[in-house]
Scaffold this motif. Sequence first.
Motif, PDB file in Angstrom:
ATOM      1  N   GLY A  16      28.430 -19.630   5.911  1.00 31.97           N
ATOM      2  CA  GLY A  16      28.820 -18.232   5.910  1.00 31.97           C
ATOM      3  C   GLY A  16      28.967 -17.668   7.313  1.00 31.97           C
ATOM      4  O   GLY A  16      28.859 -18.381   8.318  1.00 31.97           O
ATOM      5  N   SER A  17      29.218 -16.363   7.361  1.00 34.82           N
ATOM      6  CA  SER A  17      29.457 -15.681   8.631  1.00 34.82           C
ATOM      7  C   SER A  17      28.614 -14.415   8.734  1.00 34.82           C
ATOM      8  O   SER A  17      28.263 -13.802   7.720  1.00 34.82           O
ATOM      9  CB  SER A  17      30.941 -15.297   8.752  1.00 34.82           C
ATOM     10  N   LEU A  18      28.326 -14.061   9.958  1.00 38.75           N
ATOM     11  CA  LEU A  18      27.690 -12.786  10.275  1.00 38.75           C
ATOM     12  C   LEU A  18      28.295 -12.265  11.564  1.00 38.75           C
ATOM     13  O   LEU A  18      28.697 -13.046  12.434  1.00 38.75           O
ATOM     14  CB  LEU A  18      26.177 -12.935  10.462  1.00 38.75           C
ATOM     15  N   ARG A  19      28.304 -10.950  11.684  1.00 36.20           N
ATOM     16  CA  ARG A  19      28.735 -10.327  12.923  1.00 36.20           C
ATOM     17  C   ARG A  19      27.609  -9.460  13.450  1.00 36.20           C
ATOM     18  O   ARG A  19      27.223  -8.474  12.809  1.00 36.20           O
ATOM     19  CB  ARG A  19      29.975  -9.465  12.698  1.00 36.20           C
ATOM     20  N   LEU A  20      27.072  -9.853  14.571  1.00 35.95           N
ATOM     21  CA  LEU A  20      26.036  -9.072  15.222  1.00 35.95           C
ATOM     22  C   LEU A  20      26.672  -8.042  16.146  1.00 35.95           C
ATOM     23  O   LEU A  20      27.684  -8.323  16.785  1.00 35.95           O
ATOM     24  CB  LEU A  20      25.103  -9.968  16.016  1.00 35.95           C
ATOM     25  N   SER A  21      26.046  -6.890  16.213  1.00 39.97           N
ATOM     26  CA  SER A  21      26.481  -5.839  17.123  1.00 39.97           C
ATOM     27  C   SER A  21      25.314  -5.434  18.005  1.00 39.97           C
ATOM     28  O   SER A  21      24.155  -5.502  17.584  1.00 39.97           O
ATOM     29  CB  SER A  21      26.971  -4.608  16.345  1.00 39.97           C
ATOM     30  N   CYS A  22      25.629  -4.990  19.175  1.00 35.69           N
ATOM     31  CA  CYS A  22      24.615  -4.500  20.105  1.00 35.69           C
ATOM     32  C   CYS A  22      25.164  -3.239  20.747  1.00 35.69           C
ATOM     33  O   CYS A  22      26.134  -3.298  21.510  1.00 35.69           O
ATOM     34  CB  CYS A  22      24.292  -5.552  21.149  1.00 35.69           C
ATOM     35  N   ALA A  23      24.545  -2.126  20.421  1.00 32.18           N
ATOM     36  CA  ALA A  23      24.976  -0.841  20.957  1.00 32.18           C
ATOM     37  C   ALA A  23      24.132  -0.494  22.173  1.00 32.18           C
ATOM     38  O   ALA A  23      22.905  -0.597  22.140  1.00 32.18           O
ATOM     39  CB  ALA A  23      24.831   0.237  19.895  1.00 32.18           C
ATOM     40  N   ALA A  24      24.794  -0.083  23.224  1.00 33.49           N
ATOM     41  CA  ALA A  24      24.117   0.247  24.479  1.00 33.49           C
ATOM     42  C   ALA A  24      24.182   1.740  24.748  1.00 33.49           C
ATOM     43  O   ALA A  24      25.182   2.395  24.449  1.00 33.49           O
ATOM     44  CB  ALA A  24      24.758  -0.506  25.635  1.00 33.49           C
ATOM     45  N   GLY A  26      23.920   5.004  27.491  1.00 32.75           N
ATOM     46  CA  GLY A  26      24.327   5.250  28.854  1.00 32.75           C
ATOM     47  C   GLY A  26      25.819   5.142  29.062  1.00 32.75           C
ATOM     48  O   GLY A  26      26.556   4.622  28.216  1.00 32.75           O
ATOM     49  N   ARG A  27      26.267   5.620  30.219  1.00 26.84           N
ATOM     50  CA  ARG A  27      27.697   5.653  30.530  1.00 26.84           C
ATOM     51  C   ARG A  27      28.104   4.550  31.477  1.00 26.84           C
ATOM     52  O   ARG A  27      29.222   4.539  31.951  1.00 26.84           O
ATOM     53  CB  ARG A  27      28.052   7.009  31.132  1.00 26.84           C
ATOM     54  N   THR A  28      27.183   3.608  31.740  1.00 25.50           N
ATOM     55  CA  THR A  28      27.485   2.554  32.702  1.00 25.50           C
ATOM     56  C   THR A  28      27.624   1.192  32.049  1.00 25.50           C
ATOM     57  O   THR A  28      27.546   0.170  32.710  1.00 25.50           O
ATOM     58  CB  THR A  28      26.386   2.492  33.768  1.00 25.50           C
ATOM     59  N   PHE A  29      27.828   1.174  30.744  1.00 28.69           N
ATOM     60  CA  PHE A  29      27.893  -0.089  30.008  1.00 28.69           C
ATOM     61  C   PHE A  29      28.920  -1.026  30.615  1.00 28.69           C
ATOM     62  O   PHE A  29      28.679  -2.234  30.726  1.00 28.69           O
ATOM     63  CB  PHE A  29      28.233   0.199  28.549  1.00 28.69           C
ATOM     64  N   SER A  30      30.050  -0.509  31.018  1.00 31.84           N
ATOM     65  CA  SER A  30      31.130  -1.351  31.531  1.00 31.84           C
ATOM     66  C   SER A  30      30.790  -2.019  32.853  1.00 31.84           C
ATOM     67  O   SER A  30      31.530  -2.886  33.310  1.00 31.84           O
ATOM     68  CB  SER A  30      32.412  -0.528  31.677  1.00 31.84           C
ATOM     69  N   ARG A  31      29.702  -1.652  33.470  1.00 31.56           N
ATOM     70  CA  ARG A  31      29.286  -2.290  34.720  1.00 31.56           C
ATOM     71  C   ARG A  31      28.467  -3.549  34.475  1.00 31.56           C
ATOM     72  O   ARG A  31      28.245  -4.335  35.389  1.00 31.56           O
ATOM     73  CB  ARG A  31      28.442  -1.325  35.550  1.00 31.56           C
ATOM     74  N   TYR A  32      28.019  -3.733  33.246  1.00 27.84           N
ATOM     75  CA  TYR A  32      27.085  -4.813  32.965  1.00 27.84           C
ATOM     76  C   TYR A  32      27.745  -5.994  32.267  1.00 27.84           C
ATOM     77  O   TYR A  32      28.537  -5.816  31.340  1.00 27.84           O
ATOM     78  CB  TYR A  32      25.946  -4.319  32.079  1.00 27.84           C
ATOM     79  N   ALA A  33      27.373  -7.174  32.714  1.00 29.31           N
ATOM     80  CA  ALA A  33      27.636  -8.361  31.923  1.00 29.31           C
ATOM     81  C   ALA A  33      26.659  -8.363  30.753  1.00 29.31           C
ATOM     82  O   ALA A  33      25.554  -7.823  30.856  1.00 29.31           O
ATOM     83  CB  ALA A  33      27.449  -9.613  32.770  1.00 29.31           C
ATOM     84  N   MET A  34      27.069  -8.952  29.664  1.00 24.41           N
ATOM     85  CA  MET A  34      26.235  -8.959  28.458  1.00 24.41           C
ATOM     86  C   MET A  34      26.054 -10.381  27.953  1.00 24.41           C
ATOM     87  O   MET A  34      26.936 -11.225  28.125  1.00 24.41           O
ATOM     88  CB  MET A  34      26.885  -8.106  27.369  1.00 24.41           C
ATOM     89  N   GLY A  35      24.928 -10.589  27.320  1.00 23.95           N
ATOM     90  CA  GLY A  35      24.669 -11.901  26.756  1.00 23.95           C
ATOM     91  C   GLY A  35      23.992 -11.801  25.418  1.00 23.95           C
ATOM     92  O   GLY A  35      23.353 -10.792  25.095  1.00 23.95           O
ATOM     93  N   TRP A  36      24.171 -12.838  24.623  1.00 20.72           N
ATOM     94  CA  TRP A  36      23.431 -13.009  23.374  1.00 20.72           C
ATOM     95  C   TRP A  36      22.524 -14.231  23.531  1.00 20.72           C
ATOM     96  O   TRP A  36      22.972 -15.286  24.011  1.00 20.72           O
ATOM     97  CB  TRP A  36      24.368 -13.222  22.191  1.00 20.72           C
ATOM     98  N   ASN A  74      34.182  -1.709  25.556  1.00 20.96           N
ATOM     99  CA  ASN A  74      33.549  -0.824  26.528  1.00 20.96           C
ATOM    100  C   ASN A  74      33.728   0.649  26.163  1.00 20.96           C
ATOM    101  O   ASN A  74      32.958   1.493  26.624  1.00 20.96           O
ATOM    102  CB  ASN A  74      34.088  -1.106  27.920  1.00 20.96           C
ATOM    103  N   ASN A  75      34.720   0.948  25.356  1.00 22.00           N
ATOM    104  CA  ASN A  75      34.883   2.343  24.909  1.00 22.00           C
ATOM    105  C   ASN A  75      33.802   2.731  23.912  1.00 22.00           C
ATOM    106  O   ASN A  75      33.481   3.918  23.763  1.00 22.00           O
ATOM    107  CB  ASN A  75      36.260   2.550  24.295  1.00 22.00           C
ATOM    108  N   LYS A  76      33.265   1.734  23.206  1.00 21.88           N
ATOM    109  CA  LYS A  76      32.229   1.990  22.218  1.00 21.88           C
ATOM    110  C   LYS A  76      30.848   1.556  22.703  1.00 21.88           C
ATOM    111  O   LYS A  76      29.880   1.622  21.943  1.00 21.88           O
ATOM    112  CB  LYS A  76      32.560   1.260  20.907  1.00 21.88           C
ATOM    113  N   ASN A  77      30.765   1.095  23.942  1.00 21.38           N
ATOM    114  CA  ASN A  77      29.472   0.638  24.491  1.00 21.38           C
ATOM    115  C   ASN A  77      28.820  -0.404  23.583  1.00 21.38           C
ATOM    116  O   ASN A  77      27.602  -0.346  23.338  1.00 21.38           O
ATOM    117  CB  ASN A  77      28.516   1.821  24.690  1.00 21.38           C
ATOM    118  N   THR A  78      29.607  -1.328  23.109  1.00 17.76           N
ATOM    119  CA  THR A  78      29.109  -2.282  22.135  1.00 17.76           C
ATOM    120  C   THR A  78      29.586  -3.697  22.465  1.00 17.76           C
ATOM    121  O   THR A  78      30.740  -3.894  22.867  1.00 17.76           O
ATOM    122  CB  THR A  78      29.563  -1.909  20.712  1.00 17.76           C
TER     123      THR A  78
END
Length: 121
Positions: A16-24, A26-36, A74-78
């Motif tokens: 099966g499948s799952l989709r994980l989301s991570c909401a951040a 602050g207004r600086t989300f686009s400055r950060y690299a992200m990892g799972w 990056n528009n949704k900080n997610t």
Amino acid sequence: QVQLVESGGGLVQAGGSLRLSCAASGRTFSRYAMGWFRLQAGKEREVVAAISNGGARTYYADSAKGRFTISRDNNKNTVYLQMNSLKPEDTAVYYCAAATTYRSSSDYDYWGQGTQVTVSS
């Protein structure tokens, strides 16, 4: 300071499948690299996938290649982790994390609380 909240975990059958989301916050989300990352019973935390701040670069662990896809809005900080063809060995607590620079190591700066993914056989 970045606060991260994961969602989308749960119980799914093998294949099966799952989709994980991570909401951040602050207004600086686009400055950060992200990892799972994931933490499995009896094992050390391991990186699953990473994405650069603009989304141009991605990294996948061998266990995730061809099955998982990391993306971000990056528009949704997610940031998302689409997981397909899940296996029982994917069972773990999955965490998202933020870092000031793109990296595939575990030394990220901010961490979420995690979401449980359980894959039944």
